[in-house]
Write a protein that holds these residues in place. Structure first.
Motif, PDB file in Angstrom:
ATOM      1  N   ALA A  52     -26.614  17.594 -42.473  1.00  0.00           N
ATOM      2  CA  ALA A  52     -26.585  19.145 -42.419  1.00  0.00           C
ATOM      3  C   ALA A  52     -26.431  19.644 -40.825  1.00  0.00           C
ATOM      4  O   ALA A  52     -27.003  18.994 -40.116  1.00  0.00           O
ATOM      5  CB  ALA A  52     -28.040  19.761 -42.772  1.00  0.00           C
ATOM      6  N   CYS A  70     -26.571  22.695 -38.053  1.00  0.00           N
ATOM      7  CA  CYS A  70     -27.232  24.050 -37.846  1.00  0.00           C
ATOM      8  C   CYS A  70     -27.359  24.309 -36.396  1.00  0.00           C
ATOM      9  O   CYS A  70     -26.961  23.426 -35.590  1.00  0.00           O
ATOM     10  CB  CYS A  70     -28.720  23.974 -38.395  1.00  0.00           C
ATOM     11  N   GLN A 110     -25.244  26.131 -40.735  1.00  0.00           N
ATOM     12  CA  GLN A 110     -26.114  27.274 -40.759  1.00  0.00           C
ATOM     13  C   GLN A 110     -27.114  27.698 -39.810  1.00  0.00           C
ATOM     14  O   GLN A 110     -27.326  26.560 -38.990  1.00  0.00           O
ATOM     15  CB  GLN A 110     -26.808  26.938 -42.115  1.00  0.00           C
ATOM     16  N   LEU A 157     -31.556  27.813 -42.724  1.00  0.00           N
ATOM     17  CA  LEU A 157     -31.843  26.490 -43.436  1.00  0.00           C
ATOM     18  C   LEU A 157     -33.185  25.978 -43.735  1.00  0.00           C
ATOM     19  O   LEU A 157     -33.401  25.845 -44.645  1.00  0.00           O
ATOM     20  CB  LEU A 157     -31.179  25.533 -42.415  1.00  0.00           C
ATOM     21  N   THR A 173     -35.525  25.082 -51.299  1.00  0.00           N
ATOM     22  CA  THR A 173     -35.540  24.623 -49.796  1.00  0.00           C
ATOM     23  C   THR A 173     -35.964  23.153 -49.826  1.00  0.00           C
ATOM     24  O   THR A 173     -35.616  22.034 -48.833  1.00  0.00           O
ATOM     25  CB  THR A 173     -36.479  25.349 -48.984  1.00  0.00           C
ATOM     26  N   ARG A 194     -23.716  27.997 -46.569  1.00  0.00           N
ATOM     27  CA  ARG A 194     -25.259  27.744 -46.957  1.00  0.00           C
ATOM     28  C   ARG A 194     -25.403  26.465 -47.831  1.00  0.00           C
ATOM     29  O   ARG A 194     -24.597  26.239 -48.434  1.00  0.00           O
ATOM     30  CB  ARG A 194     -25.632  28.925 -47.768  1.00  0.00           C
ATOM     31  N   TYR A 195     -26.209  25.620 -47.337  1.00  0.00           N
ATOM     32  CA  TYR A 195     -26.515  24.334 -47.888  1.00  0.00           C
ATOM     33  C   TYR A 195     -27.137  24.548 -49.171  1.00  0.00           C
ATOM     34  O   TYR A 195     -28.102  25.447 -49.599  1.00  0.00           O
ATOM     35  CB  TYR A 195     -27.146  23.429 -47.007  1.00  0.00           C
ATOM     36  N   ARG A 227     -22.321  22.294 -49.562  1.00  0.00           N
ATOM     37  CA  ARG A 227     -21.936  23.322 -48.671  1.00  0.00           C
ATOM     38  C   ARG A 227     -21.307  24.313 -49.278  1.00  0.00           C
ATOM     39  O   ARG A 227     -19.963  24.292 -49.162  1.00  0.00           O
ATOM     40  CB  ARG A 227     -21.597  22.799 -47.374  1.00  0.00           C
TER      41      ARG A 227
END
Length: 427
Positions: A20, A22, A35, A40, A59, A321-322, A333
Motif C-alpha cells: 500500500a 500513501c 492514498q 487509508l 479498515t 482507495r485501497y 486498488r
C-alpha cells in the motif's frame, strides 16, 4: 534530483508483496498513485495523541492485508501521525507488541527539503511535553515508547530506523554547482560560495516571450500577483477551462491542477504531467516543462515548447482507495474519484513549495523578505540544472540559508551509524 520517485516506482512495480502506498497530502498521494495517510488509516484530523482510533471492519481488513507500507514525502509526516500509524497497525492486526503490527515500513523523502506543518496553540504545547521534536524521526515508535498504550516501556518493542541515502545527483552535471547546492542544503555556505551564487544570479532576466523563464517565489500572494499581472497585460479574450470533478476528490487544495484554469493566447504555462507519448515515441513534454499558449481550441490548448507546437488535451487524475478483496484475499486498488483538466498551470511564477520535484533550465528565485521555512532556499536553487540558469531578484543573505537543528541532529546520527556499520562490514 537523486531518483527517489524513480526508486519508489521501481519498488512498487517489482515487488511480490502486498503493498500500500500513501503520502501526507492529497497532491503527494496523487503523484505516487496512492492514498493519503489519514484516508487509508481513517485517522482523526488534528492531534491524535492518545485518543481512541476507531476502526471499522473494512479498515481492519485492509490493514491486515498489507505486507509493506510505502510512505512518500515522509519528512512532512509529523511524529504524532507516525505514532498514529503504528498504533493503528498494532490495533488492527492484534499484534500490539510489534512495531507497526509487523508491517514493513519503507519511507521516501528528504528532511532537508520539506518539513511538517508546525503545531500551534495547545497542540504545540502537547508536542513540547511529549516529543523531542515534531519530526517523524522523533516519534515514540522508534524509541519503543508509545503514548497511551500501556504495554510498552522505553527500549522495548521499538522499531529500528534504517537510513539509506541516495547520493548520485541526476538533475545537475556540473560538479561545482553540485558542491554549492550541497553547501546550501547542509547550511555550510562560505563567503566564497555565497559570492559565486550572487554573482551568477545578479543579471537582468530575459523578457523575450519566445524564451520563457519562471519565477520561484516563497508566498502564494506574490505568485498570484505575478501571474495575474502578466495575464492581464496580454491582449485578447480570457477563457476559462473548468475541471470536471467526479467522486469524492476532496477540497480545492487537494486538486492536482486549477479547478478554473484561466488562459489567453500568449500565456506562459507549465505542464503538470509527463506526456504519455504514443507509438513508442519519446515524451513531448515532462512535468515542469514551460511553454506558451498559441491557440485555444474547443477541446485542446495549443502550446509552443521551444519552437514545436503541440495540441494538449485534458487528462484524468485518478484518486485511489485501497480495499480488501475477500475472494482473492489480496489488496485491491480502486478508483474513488477523478479530476479532469488540462495538465497546465499559469507559470510566470510558482511557489517554491509547488516547484518541488520539478526541473528548470532557468528560473528567477524571488525570496522576497526572506526564506521563512528551513530548506526553502535549497529547494528553489536545486530545481535548476545549472548555475547559468540562475537569476536572483535580490542577493542571497545569510538568514536565507536555514537548516532545522533537529534535521542536523538526525542526519548526523544517521551518518555516524552508517560509518560504524560500514567499518564493521569492511572488518
Amino acid at each position: 534530483g537523486t531518483g527517489k520517485s524513480t526508486l519508489l516506482r521501481h519498488l512498487t512495480w517489482n515487488t511480490r508483496k502486498q503493498v500500500a502506498v500513501c503520502a501526507p497530502t492529497g497532491v503527494a498521494a496523487l503523484n505516487v498513485e496512492g492514498q493519503t495517510i489519514h484516508s487509508l488509516f481513517r485517522l482523526p484530523i488534528g492531534l491524535i495523541a492518545d485518543s481512541d482510533i476507531d476502526q471499522n471492519d473494512a479498515t481492519r481488513k485492509i490493514l491486515n492485508a498489507i505486507d509493506t507500507l510505502i510512505i512518500d514525502e515522509i519528512s512532512m509526516v509529523n511524529a504524532d501521525v507516525m505514532d498514529g500509524i503504528d498504533r493503528s497497525l498494532r490495533q488492527a492486526r492484534a499484534r500490539r507488541r510489534e512495531p507497526f503490527g509487523g508491517v514493513q515500513i519503507v519511507m521516501f523523502g528528504d528532511p532537508y527539503q520539506l518539513a511538517p506543518v508546525p503545531p500551534r496553540g495547545d497542540e504545540a504545547r502537547y508536542i513540547d511535553d511529549h516529543y523531542r521534536s515534531f519530526w517523524f524521526f522523533d516519534a515514540k515508535v522508534w524509541a519503543g515508547e508509545q503514548a497511551g498504550d500501556g504495554l510498552l516501556e522505553m527500549g522495548n518493542y521499538g522499531a529500528e530506523l534504517n537510513i539509506r541515502e541516495l547520493t548520485q545527483i541526476h538533475r545537475q552535471d556540473d560538479d561545482s554547482f553540485k558542491t554549492m547546492l550541497n553547501a546550501v542544503r547542509y547550511g555550510r555556505v562560505t563567503a566564497d560560495i555565497a559570492q559565486k551564487l550572487n554573482d551568477a544570479g545578479a543579471r537582468t532576466p530575459p523578457t523575450d516571450a519566445e524564451d520563457p523563464i519562471i519565477t520561484l517565489a516563497t508566498r502564494n500572494d506574490r505568485v498570484n500577483q505575478i501571474n495575474a499581472k502578466h495575464l492581464a497585460a496580454l491582449p485578447g479574450r480570457e477563457q476559462t477551462a473548468v475541471a470536471d470533478v467526479s467522486g469524492d476528490f476532496g477540497r480545492g487544495d487537494s486538486y492536482p491542477a486549477d479547478e478554473h484554469l484561466k488562459l489567453k493566447i500568449g500565456a506562459q504555462v507549465m505542464f503538470l504531467r509527463n506526456d504519455s507519448g504514443s507509438g513508442g515515441e519519446p515524451p513531448r513534454w515532462v512535468n515542469g516543462t514551460i511553454g506558451t499558449v498559441t491557440k485555444i481550441l474547443p477541446d485542446a490548448v495549443r502550446v509552443d515548447v521551444e519552437g514545436d507546437e503541440f495540441d494538449v488535451e485534458p487528462v484524468v487524475w485518478e484518486k485511489y482507495r485501497y480495499a480488501y478483496d475477500p475472494f482473492q484475499k489480496k489488496l485491491s486498488r480502486d478508483v474513488a474519484a477523478e479530476f479532469t483538466q488540462f495538465p497546465l498551470r499559469l507559470a510566470w511564477a510558482v511557489t517554491i513549495h509547488k516547484s518541488q520535484g520539478k526541473t528548470y533550465e532557468r528560473a528567477i528565485v524571488d525570496l522576497g523578505s526572506g526564506a521563512f521555512a528551513p530548506g526553502q532556499t535549497y529547494v528553489a536553487l536545486s530545481r535548476l540544472t545549472s548555475l547559468d540558469g540562475l537569476y536572483l531578484s535580490r542577493p542571497l543573505r545569510p538568514r536565507d540559508i536555514r537548516v532545522d537543528e533537529n534535521v542536523r541532529r538526525f542526519m548526523k546520527n544517521a551518518w555516524e551509524k552508517q560509518g560504524t556499520e560500514m567499518r564493521a562490514v569492511s572488518a
